[in-house]
Scaffold this active site. Structure first.
Site, PDB file in Angstrom:
ATOM      1  N   ASP A   9       0.854  -1.175   0.000  1.00 53.89           N
ATOM      2  CA  ASP A   9       0.000   0.000   0.000  1.00 53.89           C
ATOM      3  C   ASP A   9       0.905   1.244   0.000  1.00 53.89           C
ATOM      4  O   ASP A   9       2.117   1.156   0.262  1.00 53.89           O
ATOM      5  CB  ASP A   9      -0.882  -0.036   1.253  1.00 53.89           C
ATOM      6  CG  ASP A   9      -1.689   1.231   1.457  1.00 53.89           C
ATOM      7  OD1 ASP A   9      -2.354   1.663   0.506  1.00 53.89           O
ATOM      8  OD2 ASP A   9      -1.631   1.791   2.570  1.00 53.89           O
ATOM      9  N   ASP A  11      -0.165   5.094   1.190  1.00 56.67           N
ATOM     10  CA  ASP A  11      -0.336   6.024   2.312  1.00 56.67           C
ATOM     11  C   ASP A  11      -0.407   5.281   3.644  1.00 56.67           C
ATOM     12  O   ASP A  11      -1.158   4.323   3.796  1.00 56.67           O
ATOM     13  CB  ASP A  11      -1.601   6.858   2.110  1.00 56.67           C
ATOM     14  CG  ASP A  11      -1.548   7.655   0.828  1.00 56.67           C
ATOM     15  OD1 ASP A  11      -0.700   8.541   0.721  1.00 56.67           O
ATOM     16  OD2 ASP A  11      -2.363   7.366  -0.081  1.00 56.67           O
ATOM     17  N   SER A  44      -2.841   0.168  -4.153  1.00 57.32           N
ATOM     18  CA  SER A  44      -3.374   1.353  -3.485  1.00 57.32           C
ATOM     19  C   SER A  44      -4.842   1.574  -3.799  1.00 57.32           C
ATOM     20  O   SER A  44      -5.348   1.154  -4.846  1.00 57.32           O
ATOM     21  CB  SER A  44      -2.576   2.582  -3.927  1.00 57.32           C
ATOM     22  OG  SER A  44      -3.121   3.770  -3.410  1.00 57.32           O
ATOM     23  N   GLY A  45      -5.515   2.271  -2.908  1.00 59.13           N
ATOM     24  CA  GLY A  45      -6.865   2.740  -3.183  1.00 59.13           C
ATOM     25  C   GLY A  45      -6.874   4.008  -4.005  1.00 59.13           C
ATOM     26  O   GLY A  45      -7.929   4.477  -4.429  1.00 59.13           O
ATOM     27  N   LYS A 196      -8.058  -5.228  -3.290  1.00 62.72           N
ATOM     28  CA  LYS A 196      -6.632  -5.335  -3.610  1.00 62.72           C
ATOM     29  C   LYS A 196      -6.226  -6.797  -3.774  1.00 62.72           C
ATOM     30  O   LYS A 196      -5.342  -7.123  -4.570  1.00 62.72           O
ATOM     31  CB  LYS A 196      -5.791  -4.659  -2.534  1.00 62.72           C
ATOM     32  CG  LYS A 196      -5.941  -3.150  -2.483  1.00 62.72           C
ATOM     33  CD  LYS A 196      -5.004  -2.538  -1.458  1.00 62.72           C
ATOM     34  CE  LYS A 196      -5.230  -1.045  -1.300  1.00 62.72           C
ATOM     35  NZ  LYS A 196      -4.296  -0.436  -0.330  1.00 62.72           N
ATOM     36  N   ASP A 219      -2.160  -0.929   5.960  1.00 57.82           N
ATOM     37  CA  ASP A 219      -2.427  -0.289   7.250  1.00 57.82           C
ATOM     38  C   ASP A 219      -3.901   0.000   7.521  1.00 57.82           C
ATOM     39  O   ASP A 219      -4.241   0.451   8.615  1.00 57.82           O
ATOM     40  CB  ASP A 219      -1.644   1.031   7.356  1.00 57.82           C
ATOM     41  CG  ASP A 219      -2.218   2.122   6.458  1.00 57.82           C
ATOM     42  OD1 ASP A 219      -2.372   1.862   5.244  1.00 57.82           O
ATOM     43  OD2 ASP A 219      -2.523   3.210   6.965  1.00 57.82           O
TER      44      ASP A 219
END
Length: 273
Positions: A9, A11, A44-45, A196, A219
């Site tokens: 990921d 952030d 990542s989103g 993901k 996270d």
């Protein structure tokens, strides 16, 4: 079995709280990963354009799983894409705009290169959102957008905990759409099969890499499925509870101490296999 795929990921995981990372250290790591034919995946989103911007000065073979798994690209080539179906997109927007619990929600529709929002440029959220979305555009309504939309980003300015809204979305949207908390007080809405882990699975099948040969880092809740889809799925030391609950593995260092880079060094040194 040795690690053949590392997914991270961005952030709160790869980046520190200043939205940066040790570029020289990672470049050296990526060079060695490429030499050993170990795949590195950014999962990542975030919007694809933003993911690519974060790593713009890094040279080498990397693959991007963006929009929570809705869009996957390698070396500029789309490997898999799953935009929201137009009818489902319309229904979701109508729900968000008419449901009292979402009255003050900021809505962003994310396409590959652009994004569209009901926020005003003068609003307090504009600059922070513009960091994550390339060509963020304010619109009066969402009816005339023709770009394929991969994700609806819903967030609030003054809410620190959106678990109640996230539970409501899951209940009311049923199986038609998927939703997951994404960090920064947001909820992402995608096609129901998109996670993901879904994006990672497509790559595992393409590259003939097993779960036992996969390492992943995350996270927040939108990392949960991915962490469960890797033998070595690590929640960051600074992770939210949903990520911590998904795995027994926690990085020794947090995102502000280059926790992911530390773990990559351990793989390359042979400490972790």
């Amino acid at each position: 079995m040795s690690i053949q795929l590392i997914a991270s990921d961005i952030d709160g995981t790869f980046l520190n709280d200043q939205r940066d990372f040790d570029h020289a250290r990672f470049q050296a790591q990526l060079d060695e990963l490429n030499r050993r034919h170990i795949k590195f995946v950014v999962a990542s989103g975030n919007q694809m354009a933003h993911c690519q911007e974060v790593f713009a000065d890094v040279k080498g073979d990397m693959t991007f799983v963006a929009e929570d798994g809705a869009l996957t690209m390698e070396q500029g080539k789309i490997l898999d894409d799953n935009p929201l179906k137009p009818a489902l997109l319309r229904d979701a927007i109508e729900y968000l705009l008419t449901t009292p619990a979402f009255k003050d929600a900021k809505i962003i529709l994310s396409s590959q290169h652009r994004a569209f929002t009901n926020m005003e440029k003068s609003g307090s959220d504009w600059s922070s959102s513009a960091y994550f979305y390339s060509q963020l555009t304010a619109v009066d309504h969402f009816k005339d957008i023709t770009d394929p939309i991969y994700k609806i980003d819903t967030h609030w300015t003054n809410l620190e905990d959106v678990r109640e809204q996230a539970a409501m979305l899951k209940r009311d949207l049923g199986g038609d759409l998927g939703s997951v908390m994404s960090g920064f007080n947001g909820i992402d809405i995608t096609m129901p099969h998109v996670t993901k882990a879904y994006g990672l699975q497509q790559l595992q099948e393409l590259w003939k890499v097993s779960m036992d040969e996969t390492m992943a880092f995350g996270d927040t809740q939108n990392d949960e499925a991915m962490l469960k889809h890797a033998r070595l799925g690590y929640a960051m030391k600074n992770a939210e509870q949903e990520a911590l609950d998904a795995t027994d593995l926690i990085t020794p260092l947090d995102n502000n101490d280059s926790g992911v880079l530390d773990m990559i060094d351990r793989v390359l040194s042979g400490e972790i296999a």
